[in-house]
Motif scaffolding. Structure first.
Motif, PDB file in Angstrom:
ATOM      1  N   UNK A 137      53.185  39.717  34.536  1.00 19.75           N
ATOM      2  CA  UNK A 137      53.328  40.640  35.343  1.00 19.75           C
ATOM      3  C   UNK A 137      51.903  40.635  36.434  1.00 19.75           C
ATOM      4  N   UNK A 138      50.918  40.200  35.253  1.00 21.63           N
ATOM      5  CA  UNK A 138      49.525  39.773  36.607  1.00 21.63           C
ATOM      6  C   UNK A 138      49.853  38.302  37.790  1.00 21.63           C
ATOM      7  N   UNK A 139      50.723  37.792  37.040  1.00 18.92           N
ATOM      8  CA  UNK A 139      50.651  36.818  37.667  1.00 18.92           C
ATOM      9  C   UNK A 139      50.220  36.000  37.506  1.00 18.92           C
ATOM     10  N   UNK A 140      49.079  35.489  36.195  1.00 15.29           N
ATOM     11  CA  UNK A 140      48.470  35.043  35.929  1.00 15.29           C
ATOM     12  C   UNK A 140      48.501  33.665  35.427  1.00 15.29           C
ATOM     13  N   UNK A 141      50.234  33.075  35.017  1.00 15.17           N
ATOM     14  CA  UNK A 141      49.774  31.608  35.192  1.00 15.17           C
ATOM     15  C   UNK A 141      51.013  31.903  35.370  1.00 15.17           C
ATOM     16  N   UNK A 142      51.601  30.600  36.673  1.00 19.30           N
ATOM     17  CA  UNK A 142      52.987  30.437  36.663  1.00 19.30           C
ATOM     18  C   UNK A 142      53.750  29.559  35.880  1.00 19.30           C
ATOM     19  N   UNK A 143      53.200  29.514  34.890  1.00 23.17           N
ATOM     20  CA  UNK A 143      54.459  28.279  34.054  1.00 23.17           C
ATOM     21  C   UNK A 143      54.105  29.082  33.236  1.00 23.17           C
TER      22      UNK A 143
END
Length: 258
Positions: A137-143
């Motif tokens: 949700x926070x888009x903290x990791x694209x992987x």
């Protein structure tokens, strides 16, 4: 059509379901001797095949989840909770404490003293799942979303490999019998008793392939699972540290204002 599906849908449902469809088609042709035309010649049939593959993929995932618990039992438990045990050495105790404190503060979980013990399995699984959702949700990791789909792909391909082994064994056995002791039963016409040397060769090669595929898929699942869990916990730790540093910087700036 594919624009409506995410990478997770394609990797975890459509691809395994499509392979299962191919195996079913091969069973009808190679074992039962049915004259089944290969579908997918027009757009309508292609869309139908994708939808059927998608539905079969859900069935395979259900079976794969059951198998996963048994497979990971041989590895000492699910890595999502195992790495947070007090007795596990994959992470230092300071790191595990930071994850626990972060889950308490950020996620609002009431984590008791059993978190790192054998009885805290569900607690640890809940922490991991909420950490994963937060990072997405926070888009903290694209992987994370990519590895989520890759992990599901390896998991669902394990029952597919077992199914392929069964189908190839059945087909090989049938044509082997028709070319040896039971050759007098073989029919030159298309049908169940029709002998096909191509099917015998294909079945024999496929048996070897699927025998090797089962342990290979399990090893890939183990590797992907470890990497996936490491990625979630480490990214959550970094996210919490950044959040803490921003809060301290803000407090310092506010305190120096006249």
């Amino acid at each position: 059509m594919t624009e409506k599906f995410t990478f997770y849908d394609i990797a975890s449902y459509i691809v395994p379901g499509a392979v299962m469809l191919i195996l079913v088609y091969w069973l009808l042709v190679g074992f039962f001797g049915a004259a089944v035309a290969l579908p997918g010649e027009d757009i309508g049939q292609s869309i139908l095949l994708i939808l059927v593959s998608y539905l079969l993929g859900h069935l395979l995932q259900g079976i794969a989840i059951v198998l996963q618990s048994k497979i990971m039992g041989r590895w000492g438990g699910n890595f999502t909770e195992r790495f947070m045990r007090d007795s596990d050495s994959n992470y230092p105790s300071e790191f595990k404490k930071a994850i626990r404190d972060g889950a308490t503060e950020v996620l609002g979980l009431n984590i008791d003293a059993t978190f790192g013990t054998e009885t805290g399995v569900n607690n640890r699984k809940q922490v991991f799942e909420l950490c994963r959702i937060l990072l997405v949700q926070e888009k903290a990791s694209s992987q994370i979303e990519f590895l989520d789909g890759l992990f599901a792909l390896y998991r669902s391909m394990i029952p597919v490999a077992w199914l392929g082994l069964v189908v190839s064994t059945v087909i090989t056995t049938k044509h082997l019998f028709l070319t040896t002791k039971f050759s007098w039963l073989a029919s030159p016409q298309v049908g169940f008793l029709h002998y096909d040397s191509t099917q015998l060769l294909l079945g024999s090669v496929s048996m070897i392939f699927f025998i090797a595929s089962v342990p290979f898929m399990e090893s890939r699942l183990k590797r992907a699972s470890r990497h996936y869990v490491h990625l979630v916990y480490r990214n959550f730790y970094v996210w919490c540290r950044r959040r803490y540093l921003k809060s301290t910087d803000g407090a310092t700036t506010t305190g120096t204002q006249p």
